[in-house]
Every structure is written in C-alpha cells, then in structure tokens.
Design a protein around this motif. Structure first.
Motif, PDB file in Angstrom:
ATOM      1  N   ALA A 161       0.817  -1.215   0.000  1.00  0.00           N
ATOM      2  CA  ALA A 161       0.000   0.000   0.000  1.00  0.00           C
ATOM      3  C   ALA A 161       0.852   1.266   0.000  1.00  0.00           C
ATOM      4  O   ALA A 161       0.457   2.280  -0.581  1.00  0.00           O
ATOM      5  CB  ALA A 161      -0.932  -0.005   1.212  1.00  0.00           C
ATOM      6  N   ASP A 162       2.022   1.230   0.655  1.00  0.00           N
ATOM      7  CA  ASP A 162       2.820   2.450   0.766  1.00  0.00           C
ATOM      8  C   ASP A 162       3.269   2.951  -0.595  1.00  0.00           C
ATOM      9  O   ASP A 162       3.115   4.134  -0.930  1.00  0.00           O
ATOM     10  CB  ASP A 162       4.042   2.193   1.651  1.00  0.00           C
ATOM     11  CG  ASP A 162       3.651   1.975   3.103  1.00  0.00           C
ATOM     12  OD1 ASP A 162       4.476   1.451   3.857  1.00  0.00           O
ATOM     13  OD2 ASP A 162       2.516   2.336   3.481  1.00  0.00           O
ATOM     14  N   ALA A 163       3.841   2.049  -1.412  1.00  0.00           N
ATOM     15  CA  ALA A 163       4.309   2.459  -2.743  1.00  0.00           C
ATOM     16  C   ALA A 163       3.139   2.921  -3.610  1.00  0.00           C
ATOM     17  O   ALA A 163       3.233   3.923  -4.324  1.00  0.00           O
ATOM     18  CB  ALA A 163       5.047   1.300  -3.411  1.00  0.00           C
ATOM     19  N   ARG A 164       2.033   2.210  -3.557  1.00  0.00           N
ATOM     20  CA  ARG A 164       0.866   2.584  -4.369  1.00  0.00           C
ATOM     21  C   ARG A 164       0.338   3.960  -3.958  1.00  0.00           C
ATOM     22  O   ARG A 164      -0.081   4.768  -4.787  1.00  0.00           O
ATOM     23  CB  ARG A 164      -0.243   1.537  -4.206  1.00  0.00           C
ATOM     24  CG  ARG A 164       0.114   0.172  -4.796  1.00  0.00           C
ATOM     25  CD  ARG A 164      -0.896  -0.887  -4.340  1.00  0.00           C
ATOM     26  NE  ARG A 164      -0.516  -2.217  -4.759  1.00  0.00           N
ATOM     27  CZ  ARG A 164      -0.977  -2.835  -5.839  1.00  0.00           C
ATOM     28  NH1 ARG A 164      -1.841  -2.205  -6.615  1.00  0.00           N
ATOM     29  NH2 ARG A 164      -0.598  -4.059  -6.151  1.00  0.00           N
ATOM     30  N   THR A 165       0.343   4.222  -2.620  1.00  0.00           N
ATOM     31  CA  THR A 165      -0.158   5.502  -2.127  1.00  0.00           C
ATOM     32  C   THR A 165       0.716   6.655  -2.607  1.00  0.00           C
ATOM     33  O   THR A 165       0.217   7.695  -3.051  1.00  0.00           O
ATOM     34  CB  THR A 165      -0.208   5.481  -0.591  1.00  0.00           C
ATOM     35  OG1 THR A 165      -1.077   4.424  -0.161  1.00  0.00           O
ATOM     36  CG2 THR A 165      -0.716   6.805  -0.049  1.00  0.00           C
ATOM     37  N   ARG A 166       2.048   6.470  -2.528  1.00  0.00           N
ATOM     38  CA  ARG A 166       2.956   7.532  -2.990  1.00  0.00           C
ATOM     39  C   ARG A 166       2.756   7.800  -4.479  1.00  0.00           C
ATOM     40  O   ARG A 166       2.726   8.954  -4.918  1.00  0.00           O
ATOM     41  CB  ARG A 166       4.417   7.142  -2.753  1.00  0.00           C
ATOM     42  CG  ARG A 166       4.808   6.855  -1.325  1.00  0.00           C
ATOM     43  CD  ARG A 166       4.655   8.040  -0.394  1.00  0.00           C
ATOM     44  NE  ARG A 166       5.331   7.797   0.861  1.00  0.00           N
ATOM     45  CZ  ARG A 166       4.906   6.994   1.818  1.00  0.00           C
ATOM     46  NH1 ARG A 166       3.751   6.337   1.678  1.00  0.00           N
ATOM     47  NH2 ARG A 166       5.590   6.837   2.953  1.00  0.00           N
ATOM     48  N   LEU A 167       2.622   6.719  -5.262  1.00  0.00           N
ATOM     49  CA  LEU A 167       2.433   6.899  -6.700  1.00  0.00           C
ATOM     50  C   LEU A 167       1.114   7.615  -6.991  1.00  0.00           C
ATOM     51  O   LEU A 167       1.051   8.515  -7.840  1.00  0.00           O
ATOM     52  CB  LEU A 167       2.464   5.534  -7.400  1.00  0.00           C
ATOM     53  CG  LEU A 167       2.258   5.581  -8.920  1.00  0.00           C
ATOM     54  CD1 LEU A 167       3.377   6.369  -9.591  1.00  0.00           C
ATOM     55  CD2 LEU A 167       2.168   4.177  -9.499  1.00  0.00           C
ATOM     56  N   ALA A 168       0.050   7.211  -6.320  1.00  0.00           N
ATOM     57  CA  ALA A 168      -1.255   7.848  -6.542  1.00  0.00           C
ATOM     58  C   ALA A 168      -1.206   9.335  -6.195  1.00  0.00           C
ATOM     59  O   ALA A 168      -1.767  10.176  -6.915  1.00  0.00           O
ATOM     60  CB  ALA A 168      -2.326   7.144  -5.712  1.00  0.00           C
ATOM     61  N   GLU A 169      -0.519   9.677  -5.097  1.00  0.00           N
ATOM     62  CA  GLU A 169      -0.419  11.081  -4.703  1.00  0.00           C
ATOM     63  C   GLU A 169       0.417  11.866  -5.702  1.00  0.00           C
ATOM     64  O   GLU A 169       0.089  13.004  -6.055  1.00  0.00           O
ATOM     65  CB  GLU A 169       0.195  11.177  -3.304  1.00  0.00           C
ATOM     66  CG  GLU A 169       0.351  12.594  -2.769  1.00  0.00           C
ATOM     67  CD  GLU A 169      -0.985  13.305  -2.541  1.00  0.00           C
ATOM     68  OE1 GLU A 169      -0.966  14.514  -2.245  1.00  0.00           O
ATOM     69  OE2 GLU A 169      -2.055  12.650  -2.641  1.00  0.00           O
ATOM     70  N   ALA A 170       1.508  11.239  -6.201  1.00  0.00           N
ATOM     71  CA  ALA A 170       2.336  11.904  -7.210  1.00  0.00           C
ATOM     72  C   ALA A 170       1.531  12.159  -8.481  1.00  0.00           C
ATOM     73  O   ALA A 170       1.606  13.241  -9.076  1.00  0.00           O
ATOM     74  CB  ALA A 170       3.569  11.055  -7.516  1.00  0.00           C
ATOM     75  N   GLU A 171       0.745  11.171  -8.912  1.00  0.00           N
ATOM     76  CA  GLU A 171      -0.079  11.338 -10.112  1.00  0.00           C
ATOM     77  C   GLU A 171      -1.141  12.422  -9.917  1.00  0.00           C
ATOM     78  O   GLU A 171      -1.431  13.196 -10.832  1.00  0.00           O
ATOM     79  CB  GLU A 171      -0.736  10.007 -10.472  1.00  0.00           C
ATOM     80  CG  GLU A 171       0.257   8.962 -10.974  1.00  0.00           C
ATOM     81  CD  GLU A 171      -0.373   7.596 -11.151  1.00  0.00           C
ATOM     82  OE1 GLU A 171       0.207   6.771 -11.873  1.00  0.00           O
ATOM     83  OE2 GLU A 171      -1.432   7.340 -10.535  1.00  0.00           O
ATOM     84  N   ARG A 172      -1.704  12.485  -8.708  1.00  0.00           N
ATOM     85  CA  ARG A 172      -2.717  13.509  -8.432  1.00  0.00           C
ATOM     86  C   ARG A 172      -2.116  14.909  -8.527  1.00  0.00           C
ATOM     87  O   ARG A 172      -2.692  15.816  -9.143  1.00  0.00           O
ATOM     88  CB  ARG A 172      -3.306  13.287  -7.049  1.00  0.00           C
ATOM     89  CG  ARG A 172      -4.426  14.266  -6.700  1.00  0.00           C
ATOM     90  CD  ARG A 172      -4.811  14.174  -5.241  1.00  0.00           C
ATOM     91  NE  ARG A 172      -3.760  14.639  -4.353  1.00  0.00           N
ATOM     92  CZ  ARG A 172      -3.489  15.924  -4.121  1.00  0.00           C
ATOM     93  NH1 ARG A 172      -4.196  16.877  -4.726  1.00  0.00           N
ATOM     94  NH2 ARG A 172      -2.527  16.262  -3.300  1.00  0.00           N
ATOM     95  N   ILE A 173      -0.943  15.098  -7.918  1.00  0.00           N
ATOM     96  CA  ILE A 173      -0.311  16.417  -7.937  1.00  0.00           C
ATOM     97  C   ILE A 173       0.106  16.782  -9.361  1.00  0.00           C
ATOM     98  O   ILE A 173       0.026  17.951  -9.764  1.00  0.00           O
ATOM     99  CB  ILE A 173       0.899  16.445  -6.976  1.00  0.00           C
ATOM    100  CG1 ILE A 173       0.429  16.230  -5.523  1.00  0.00           C
ATOM    101  CG2 ILE A 173       1.655  17.755  -7.092  1.00  0.00           C
ATOM    102  CD1 ILE A 173       1.545  16.110  -4.524  1.00  0.00           C
ATOM    103  N   ARG A 174       0.542  15.749 -10.132  1.00  0.00           N
ATOM    104  CA  ARG A 174       0.935  16.031 -11.526  1.00  0.00           C
ATOM    105  C   ARG A 174      -0.270  16.530 -12.336  1.00  0.00           C
ATOM    106  O   ARG A 174      -0.146  17.452 -13.165  1.00  0.00           O
ATOM    107  CB  ARG A 174       1.509  14.749 -12.159  1.00  0.00           C
ATOM    108  CG  ARG A 174       2.036  14.966 -13.578  1.00  0.00           C
ATOM    109  CD  ARG A 174       3.184  15.965 -13.586  1.00  0.00           C
ATOM    110  NE  ARG A 174       3.630  16.263 -14.936  1.00  0.00           N
ATOM    111  CZ  ARG A 174       3.057  17.134 -15.739  1.00  0.00           C
ATOM    112  NH1 ARG A 174       1.992  17.825 -15.326  1.00  0.00           N
ATOM    113  NH2 ARG A 174       3.544  17.350 -16.950  1.00  0.00           N
ATOM    114  N   VAL A 175      -1.442  15.940 -12.112  1.00  0.00           N
ATOM    115  CA  VAL A 175      -2.656  16.414 -12.779  1.00  0.00           C
ATOM    116  C   VAL A 175      -2.994  17.830 -12.310  1.00  0.00           C
ATOM    117  O   VAL A 175      -3.379  18.691 -13.101  1.00  0.00           O
ATOM    118  CB  VAL A 175      -3.827  15.449 -12.504  1.00  0.00           C
ATOM    119  CG1 VAL A 175      -5.144  16.044 -13.007  1.00  0.00           C
ATOM    120  CG2 VAL A 175      -3.586  14.113 -13.173  1.00  0.00           C
TER     121      VAL A 175
END
Length: 449
Positions: free
Chosen positions: A342-356
C-alpha cells in the motif's frame, strides 16, 4: 359564485382524467415488468450455463426480490378490481404504488443484467479471445531476446542498483507467457467439458498474464529511454544547482542556508567521474533533495516577497524530472503489482494527483507549456519537485517490496516450482506475486495437476 363552481368542476374533471391516466399507466407497467421478469429468468438460465452460479448470484438474488415486490403490485391491482368499493383516493394511491414498484423492478433488473452483459459476450467470444492470446504470446516471445540484449547493454553503462528495476523483467515475462499458454489450454479443455465457470477463470488468468508480460517488456524499453533522459536531466540540474549555490551565497548569512549549501555542494562532489557505471536516478534523487533543502533554507531566511522568481529553464527541468521519475515508478509498479504494498501505491497515486493538479494550475499540459508566467513559476516548481519526490519514494518502496517478496530461486516453468516436486513451490510464490490479486479459486489445482 358561478366562477368558483366552474373552477371547482374543472379541477374535478382534471383529477378524474389524471386518475384514468394513472390507472392505465399502472396496467401497462404491470404487464411490462412481469414480462421483463420472465425474460430475465430465461436470461439467467443462459448466464448460469455460460458463467456459472457464482457469477450470476447477484442477478438471481435480484430476481427473487423483484418477484416478491411484483407480488405486492399484483395484490394492489387485485384490490382495485375486487367487489369491495374503493374511494378515488384509495385507487389513486394504489395505482401510484404499482407504477413505483414496477419501475423499481425494471431498474434493478436493468442494472444486474448490464453487469453480466460484457461477461456473457466475452464468454461467447472465448475461442476468438484464446486465439488472440496465443497470437500475442508468439509476438511477445519474439521480443524477449531483444529485451535480454537491452538489459545486457544497459549493464555495461549503469550500476546494478539502477538496473535492478528491469533486470529480471525478461525472465519474468517468459514465465508469464508460459503460464498464459498453459491457462489458455485449460480454458479450452474446461469449456469443451462444459465447465464454463472454470474455463472463464482460466481465460481471465491467461489474458492477464499476457498483459503483465507485455508491461514488463515495455518497461525494459522505457527504462533505456528514461535512463538517457535522466542523464540529460542530471547534467541540466547540475548546472541549475551551481546557479542556486551562487544565488544562495549572496543571501544574508544564515546557518540554515550555509548548511544547505554544504549539502548541495557535497551532492555535486559525489557525482562519479566519466567511465564509471552510474545510477543517474539515485544521483538525481540526492541532488533533488539537496536542492529542496536549499530552497527551504532560503525561504526561512528571507521574506517570501524577496525570493527570486525561478528561471523558466529551472522550472522546465523540474517538470521533466518529475515526468521521468513518475514514468519509471509507474512502470515498475505496473509490472509487479502483486508484490507492491500500500505504501508504494499511495505515494504513486499522490504523485499522479499532484501532476494532474500541476496541469490544471497552468491551464495546459505542463510538459508542453512553452511559457510559464512569473507568478506561476515558483508554485509550478514546488509541485513538480513534490511529484518527483513522491514518485522516487514510490519507486524505493516498490523495490523494497519486490526484493522482500521475490523468492531467492524462483525456478523456471515446469521446474521445482510448478509441479516439479511440490504443488506450490517457489514458482507458485513468484507467479502469485506477478499475477497479484487475480482470484482464480480452486481452478489453480486443476491447472497444475
């Protein structure tokens, strides 16, 4: 007074007309809903034959509930036509309820049958899908030698730590394709035996394995491109960092700024000399953290209004770095989903959100933006660096999960893992990790017996 009585008569006539129309609607709705129940009952029999009882459980339960409510609707309609006289209000209330129950019944059946429509269509197309899977397996196997050559070529240029992201991708893709081919055969045999539910599960496993194998092979090619981009970005960020140090040295004396300058200078000094195998991703990470630390120290040392506006070139480099880091992290996680926590997935999801959010903030694609106004540069750079930082964390956490989950000697297809000395050896752990949360139930026992 005549006008009053005339209006009242008109109101009564309109109400009577409404009641007549409502009674007609109730009758039509009853017939339509009852016919829909009968048709859906026939569809359920076909769906169970194609998909099995587990896949059709929700539709079966919905039909049970609908039949119960339709019974209530028919009872209300019977009350409207029995020998006991009814008031207009009673008839109106019952007919309105009948229409409501019938519309609810059709809505529920629409929802449940639409869920199964794609699955049934897929089941009907199973032979075509299996042929497509086998064609994809042939094409992907032809790519494996090239992927191995690419990994060997990259190993000459980059450090093992950098190459760890894709080094085993060709071997894992080969195992996935072997699993996909075997699963396709199981799907055919189970379908011929009339075991449709197990056949569909095996087909799902086969198509998912092919998709994962393609992702792993694509990641090798992506890594080669992204590593070259990383080297180019590193060179640009080195120049940016030296400029940042020159700017920081002109700042009012501050222990925090001095410490941050020292850390950035140490990061620059740690860069390897020419001819040494490098890890451009790790070097970028260190420079990025040191740059961020210097920015924070400067922010704390002077008034925000006095902060220099970041040059457009620096902002562009930060956005490019963020996109590169995000692409690498996304590929690694997509190719090893079953092992990623979950930790890696959460960081990636947050990075993608900020990129959008960064694209929204600029009102266009940040990667394609040629002009970024002075009032947007500082925020854009902060968002880009945040994206890169989170994506880097996601990549590190993903690599940790992969290293802790991958067996030391996973074995090859047909070796000690799958059927080579035990039902579920190292190979099963590996395939379970690669396939992730794919649920194929007891069919696995049959596949590998």
């Amino acid at each position: 007074m005549a006008g009053f009585w005339g209006k009242r008569k008109r109101d009564q006539q309109e109400l009577q007309a409404h009641d007549v129309d409502l009674a007609k609607r109730a009758g039509v709705a009853l017939v339509a809903a009852d016919e829909r129940v009968r048709v859906t009952t026939d569809e359920l029999i076909f769906a169970e034959a194609e998909l099995g009882p587990d896949a059709t459980k929700e539709l079966r339960e919905a039909l049970t509930a609908v039949r119960q409510h339709m019974g209530d609707a028919f009872r209300l309609n019977q009350l409207n036509h029995d020998e006991i006289p009814d008031t207009a209000e009673e008839l109106r209330t019952r007919n309105a309820r009948i229409v409501q129950l019938c519309e609810w019944a059709e809505d529920v059946l629409d929802e449940r049958t639409s869920v199964l429509a794609d699955k049934i269509a897929r089941a009907r197309r199973a032979p075509e899908i299996i042929a497509g899977v086998r064609g994809d397996i042939v094409l992907l196997r032809a790519r494996i030698p090239h992927a191995r050559d690419t990994v060997e070529r990259l190993a000459v240029r980059y450090a093992p730590e950098a190459l760890a992201q894709v080094q085993v991708n060709p071997a894992e893709a080969e195992q996935l394709l072997g699993f996909a081919e075997h699963s396709a055969g199981v799907a055919e045999r189970r379908r011929e035996a009339g075991q449709r539910e197990q056949a569909n599960l095996a087909l799902e496993a086969s198509t998912e394995s092919v998709r994962r194998a393609a992702t792993l092979l694509d990641a090798v090619e992506t890594f080669e491109v992204e590593s070259l981009r990383a080297e180019s970005t590193l060179s640009a960020i080195v120049e940016d960092s030296r400029g940042d140090i020159a700017v920081a040295l002109r700042e009012p004396h501050s222990p925090g700024v001095a410490t941050a300058i020292g850390e950035l200078q140490a990061a620059l000094a740690s860069l390897p000399t020419a001819g040494v195998n490098t890890d451009p991703f790790a070097q970028l990470n260190r420079l990025r953290e040191a740059n961020a630390g210097l920015d924070a120290a400067i922010a704390a040392a002077r008034e925000r209004a006095a902060r220099p506006i970041p040059p457009l070139e620096h902002v562009r480099h930060a956005i490019d770095d963020a996109d590169r880091q995000l692409a690498v992290a996304s590929d690694v996680i997509a190719g090893h989903r079953g092992w990623i926590g979950a930790d890696a997935r959460t960081r990636l999801a947050e990075a993608e959100r900020i990129r959008v959010d960064l694209d929204r903030y600029l009102g266009t694609s940040a990667a394609a933006a040629t002009v970024i106004g002075d009032d947007h540069r500082e925020q854009s750079m902060a968002m880009a660096r945040r994206v890169a930082y989170l994506a880097s964390e996601a990549l590190q956490l993903a690599q940790r999960d992969i290293n802790s989950s991958r067996p030391q000697d996973p074995g090859q297809w047909g070796g000690p893992g799958w059927g080579g000395g035990g039902r579920r050896g190292g190979g099963s752990d590996m395939m379970g990790g690669i396939l992730g949360g794919l649920v194929i139930g007891s069919i696995l026992d049959g596949i590998f017996d």
